[in-house]
Design a protein around this motif. Structure first.
Motif, short mmCIF file in Angstrom:
data_model
loop_
_atom_site.label_atom_id
_atom_site.label_comp_id
_atom_site.label_asym_id
_atom_site.label_seq_id
_atom_site.Cartn_x
_atom_site.Cartn_y
_atom_site.Cartn_z
N ALA A 93 44.61 55.83 0.62
CA ALA A 93 44.62 55.96 2.15
C ALA A 93 43.41 56.28 2.58
CB ALA A 93 45.84 56.37 2.70
N TYR A 94 42.74 55.43 3.69
CA TYR A 94 41.52 55.90 4.48
C TYR A 94 42.05 56.10 5.69
CZ TYR A 94 37.47 54.44 6.89
OH TYR A 94 36.31 54.40 8.05
N GLU A 95 41.47 57.42 6.34
CA GLU A 95 41.77 57.59 7.98
C GLU A 95 40.47 58.09 8.54
OE1 GLU A 95 42.46 60.54 11.12
OE2 GLU A 95 41.86 61.07 9.09
N ARG A 96 40.09 57.44 9.46
CA ARG A 96 38.66 57.75 10.35
C ARG A 96 39.12 58.21 11.51
NH1 ARG A 96 35.74 55.20 13.56
NH2 ARG A 96 36.97 53.23 13.29
N GLY A 97 38.31 59.31 12.21
CA GLY A 97 38.41 59.35 13.54
C GLY A 97 37.63 60.61 13.86
N THR A 98 37.94 61.38 14.91
CA THR A 98 37.42 62.57 15.44
C THR A 98 38.40 63.52 15.31
OG1 THR A 98 37.94 61.86 17.65
CG2 THR A 98 36.01 61.08 17.18
N ILE B 6 36.21 61.67 8.15
CA ILE B 6 37.24 60.59 7.08
C ILE B 6 37.80 61.35 6.19
CG2 ILE B 6 36.51 58.99 5.39
CD1 ILE B 6 34.05 58.12 6.74
N HIS B 7 39.13 61.25 6.20
CA HIS B 7 39.92 61.61 5.27
C HIS B 7 40.27 60.35 4.16
CE1 HIS B 7 42.06 65.05 7.50
NE2 HIS B 7 42.17 65.45 6.35
N ILE B 8 40.40 60.94 2.68
CA ILE B 8 41.02 59.97 1.88
C ILE B 8 42.04 60.66 1.33
CG2 ILE B 8 40.58 58.67 -0.15
CD1 ILE B 8 37.50 58.72 0.36
N PHE B 9 43.15 59.85 1.04
CA PHE B 9 44.69 60.50 0.57
C PHE B 9 44.83 59.69 -0.65
CE2 PHE B 9 44.57 61.32 5.09
CZ PHE B 9 45.08 62.43 5.29
N ARG B 10 45.61 60.32 -1.44
CA ARG B 10 45.86 59.53 -2.75
C ARG B 10 47.52 59.71 -2.78
NH1 ARG B 10 42.71 61.32 -7.89
NH2 ARG B 10 44.18 59.88 -8.80
#
Length: 152
Positions: A94-99, A121-125
């Motif tokens: 999962a890719y999460e982008r923001g501030t 940017i977070h990348i989750f597994r």
């Protein structure tokens, strides 16, 4: 063509459930960090997490990250917030982008001690048990680059 239509299909991924689960992890990161409960926050990340902080060396693993957090003033309370602008699920990633923003205040007086923020940017597994954990976190500043000093 007819034989292909008879083949069993893999079950469709429940993207909405995955997105909700990732958002729940993000909420847990925020609440545990703000409570100063780093053990609970680190439980939401994989052991092989890598954090790419702004203007600092990469932090590989929870211990390196823990040591970096030890540099926070002991009398400071923190208020972290994420503003997710994009969240995509692709299989087990999962890719999460923001501030993000972090505000520091003095625990005794409530006086502001400073703040920082930027983009992340977070990348989750997805783990074997179906849960999601943070795997990579990159942060950078949205501030303009300071002007270079004049060349003499």
């Amino acid at each position: 063509l007819a034989l292909g239509a008879c083949q069993p299909r893999a079950p469709a991924a429940d993207t909405a459930a995955d997105e909700a689960a990732v958002r729940k992890v993000l909420d847990g990161i925020v609440s545990s960090f703000n409570a100063g409960n780093y053990d609970a926050m680190f439980a939401l990340y994989r052991d092989d997490v890598v954090v790419y902080p702004p203007n600092a060396p990469d932090m590989a693993g929870k211990q390196a990250w823990r040591e970096a957090l030890g540099g926070l003033p002991p009398n400071a309370s923190t208020k972290l917030s994420f503003d997710t602008q994009e969240l995509l699920i692709g299989g087990d990633l999962a890719y999460e982008r923001g501030t993000y923003s972090i505000e520091l205040t003095d625990k005794a007086s409530g006086a502001a001690m400073g703040s920082m923020g930027g983009r992340h940017i977070h990348i989750f597994r997805r783990e074997a048990d179906g849960s999601w954990k943070g795997w990579r976190l990159m942060e950078n500043s949205a501030d303009p680059v300071p002007a270079a000093p004049p060349v003499k």
